[in-house]
Write an enzyme that holds these catalytic residues in place. Structure first.
Site, PDB file in Angstrom:
ATOM      1  N   TYR A   1       0.562   4.187   0.957  1.00 39.35           N
ATOM      2  CA  TYR A   1       0.555   5.098   2.100  1.00 39.35           C
ATOM      3  C   TYR A   1       0.947   4.429   3.413  1.00 39.35           C
ATOM      4  CZ  TYR A   1      -4.213   3.148   2.658  1.00 39.35           C
ATOM      5  OH  TYR A   1      -5.297   2.325   2.798  1.00 39.35           O
TER       6      TYR A   1
ATOM      7  N   CYS B   1      -2.095  10.200  26.507  1.00 40.65           N
ATOM      8  CA  CYS B   1      -2.060   8.917  25.803  1.00 40.65           C
ATOM      9  C   CYS B   1      -1.021   8.023  26.476  1.00 40.65           C
ATOM     10  CB  CYS B   1      -1.790   9.111  24.312  1.00 40.65           C
ATOM     11  SG  CYS B   1      -0.272   9.986  23.933  1.00 40.65           S
TER      12      CYS B   1
ATOM     13  N   CYS C   1      -7.590   6.765  21.818  1.00 41.39           N
ATOM     14  CA  CYS C   1      -6.437   7.453  22.400  1.00 41.39           C
ATOM     15  C   CYS C   1      -6.182   8.803  21.743  1.00 41.39           C
ATOM     16  CB  CYS C   1      -5.195   6.573  22.293  1.00 41.39           C
ATOM     17  SG  CYS C   1      -4.720   6.147  20.594  1.00 41.39           S
TER      18      CYS C   1
ATOM     19  N   CYS D   1       0.849  -1.194   0.000  1.00 39.88           N
ATOM     20  CA  CYS D   1       0.000   0.000   0.000  1.00 39.88           C
ATOM     21  C   CYS D   1       0.885   1.246   0.000  1.00 39.88           C
ATOM     22  CB  CYS D   1      -0.911   0.012   1.222  1.00 39.88           C
ATOM     23  SG  CYS D   1      -1.961  -1.458   1.340  1.00 39.88           S
TER      24      CYS D   1
ATOM     25  N   ASP E   1       2.124   2.964  18.257  1.00 40.58           N
ATOM     26  CA  ASP E   1       2.207   2.443  16.896  1.00 40.58           C
ATOM     27  C   ASP E   1       2.765   3.472  15.922  1.00 40.58           C
ATOM     28  OD1 ASP E   1       1.690   0.362  14.978  1.00 40.58           O
ATOM     29  OD2 ASP E   1       0.001   1.540  14.261  1.00 40.58           O
TER      30      ASP E   1
ATOM     31  N   CYS F   1      -4.035  13.516  17.699  1.00 48.55           N
ATOM     32  CA  CYS F   1      -2.811  12.705  17.800  1.00 48.55           C
ATOM     33  C   CYS F   1      -1.544  13.555  17.699  1.00 48.55           C
ATOM     34  CB  CYS F   1      -2.798  11.646  16.718  1.00 48.55           C
ATOM     35  SG  CYS F   1      -1.422  10.478  16.886  1.00 48.55           S
TER      36      CYS F   1
END
Length: 421
Positions: free
Chosen positions: A25, A263, A257, A23, A279, A332
């Site tokens: 992206y 977080c 989160c 993929c 992650d 985020c």
């Protein structure tokens, strides 16, 4: 063995970044470079068992969730996951409830896989980016071949086996331009649970890749989908983005989160036992340690991880003064790379879009909160909205402002939605 002081989640990468797709992206394929000496990316059984034992010991809750990610975890084969379940049963006490979730691209799923997933009550997250031409623009295999047909076959096979399927749709610059087509595709497919994930990819020079969804376009995408969903599908199809935005209005803490004030509760376990803060922060700077050296509970409660989690609350004044702060909490940290209107760094790239979405949906969520307080279902708002707008239709011409108050012309708003429904 220590128990963690709070709930946590581990995104386990039993096969590291290895994947059968390419993929364009994907942010995780490059993590292979962290382990140049690893000939095989695979969490070996002794280390797998050590992890399971440590996770069970660290969990402060009766229900323990194991989350298997990648790369593509199904490359390990179904027997590897049979062994996972056997090890969980070996070490879990009778009062413990074990849940498993697996995130997959779906291309390797077959009858054997689905029988196993159904028998062991796995939750499955399946990545689909919408109709064929939108999905296949980015989600291709190593030979640049389309995957949409295979993924749809996997989705139907999973549903036929009665497996809960949560669909994750990455919103890019391409499919953000077609919100109605994307949403209708998932609705017609009968998807029960849907999540839209904004694509934000930065180049090495710090600029934003053209595949990334523009902030304003992401906001408009969510608005277009929301306006259709709230009138026709609320209570039937769960859209995580909307469920999450409603939570503060009904007095609930955020589940995601990215919208919590702090977080750090979701760590990553790589194939060799290394644990990382998040992650999106799998890098040497954010490596907490290895479960062969320190226990999982110790790593989750380490000073480094606590500091990582609390750093999210550090926001520019522009955010702290925003009326929607409680809805996103700066979102985020990986996307906080633009400056505020007065030049202060640390503003989230998606801010303009999220703010537009929050402004548009506020009246609806206030009404939903009132219905919740009265013990009425979410569908009641759909019924009331449709009744109100039906009464107003004769008084609105095609080029008049839409009676719903969106600010758009009637023909571009509720008239179009009425025709779509």
């Amino acid at each position: 063995m220590n128990t963690a002081a709070h709930e946590f989640q581990v995104m386990v990468k039993p096969i590291g970044s290895a994947c059968n797709l390419d993929c364009s992206y994907c942010y995780y394929l490059s993590k292979r470079d962290l382990y140049p000496d690893s000939k095989v990316l695979r969490l070996p059984e002794p280390l797998l068992e050590r992890y399971i034992v440590q996770h069970l010991a660290a969990s402060p809750m009766r229900t323990v969730l194991f989350s298997w990610h990648g790369g593509e975890p199904t490359l390990l084969g179904v027997d590897y996951f049979r062994r996972i379940v056997a090890l969980q049963k070996k070490h879990a006490t009778a009062e413990r409830e074990i849940l498993n979730g697996i995130q997959t691209n779906g291309t390797l799923l077959d009858e054997e896989w689905c029988r196993f997933l159904a028998e062991e009550n796995f939750y499955v997250g399946l990545s689909i980016d919408g109709p064929r031409e939108l999905h296949d623009a980015y989600r291709v295999d190593r030979n640049a071949r389309a995957t949409h047909k295979q993924v749809l076959q996997a989705y139907r096979l999973l549903r036929r086996h009665g497996i809960r399927v949560d669909v994750l749709c990455v919103v890019s610059a391409r499919n953000a331009r077609q919100p109605q087509a994307v949403y209708r595709f998932f609705r017609d497919l009968g998807v029960p649970y849907l999540q839209f994930i904004p694509l934000v990819v930065r180049r090495a020079d710090g600029s934003v890749d053209a595949q990334s969804v523009p902030a304003e376009a992401y906001g408009e995408f969510l608005i277009e989908v929301f306006d259709t969903w709230i009138r026709s599908d609320a209570g039937k199809l769960v859209v995580q983005n909307f469920d999450e935005a409603l939570r503060p209005y009904v007095g609930q803490e955020h589940a995601l989160c990215v919208f919590r004030r702090t977080c750090g509760d979701i760590v990553v376990l790589e194939h060799n036992g290394d644990v990382y803060s998040c992650d999106h922060f799998v890098a040497p700077r954010y490596r907490l340690g290895n479960i062969q050296e320190r226990t999982l509970a110790e790593l989750i409660g380490s000073d480094a991880q606590v500091e990582f989690g609390q750093a999210k609350a550090q926001l520019p004044a522009y955010c702290r003064q925003c009326e929607f702060l409680g809805l996103c909490n700066g979102a985020c940290p990986k996307d906080r790379f633009i400056t505020t209107p007065d030049g202060e760094p640390g503003l989230n790239y998606l801010c303009a879009g999220l703010k537009r979405f929050f402004q548009h949906t506020k009246p609806y969520f206030l009404r939903l909160a009132a219905l919740d307080q009265a013990g009425l279902p979410i569908e009641e708002l759909s019924r009331r909205l449709n009744a109100e707008e039906a009464r107003s239709l004769p008084r609105a011409g095609r080029n008049d402002p839409c009676p719903c108050g969106s600010g758009r012309k009637f023909k571009k708003c509720c008239l179009m939605k009425t025709a779509a429904n």
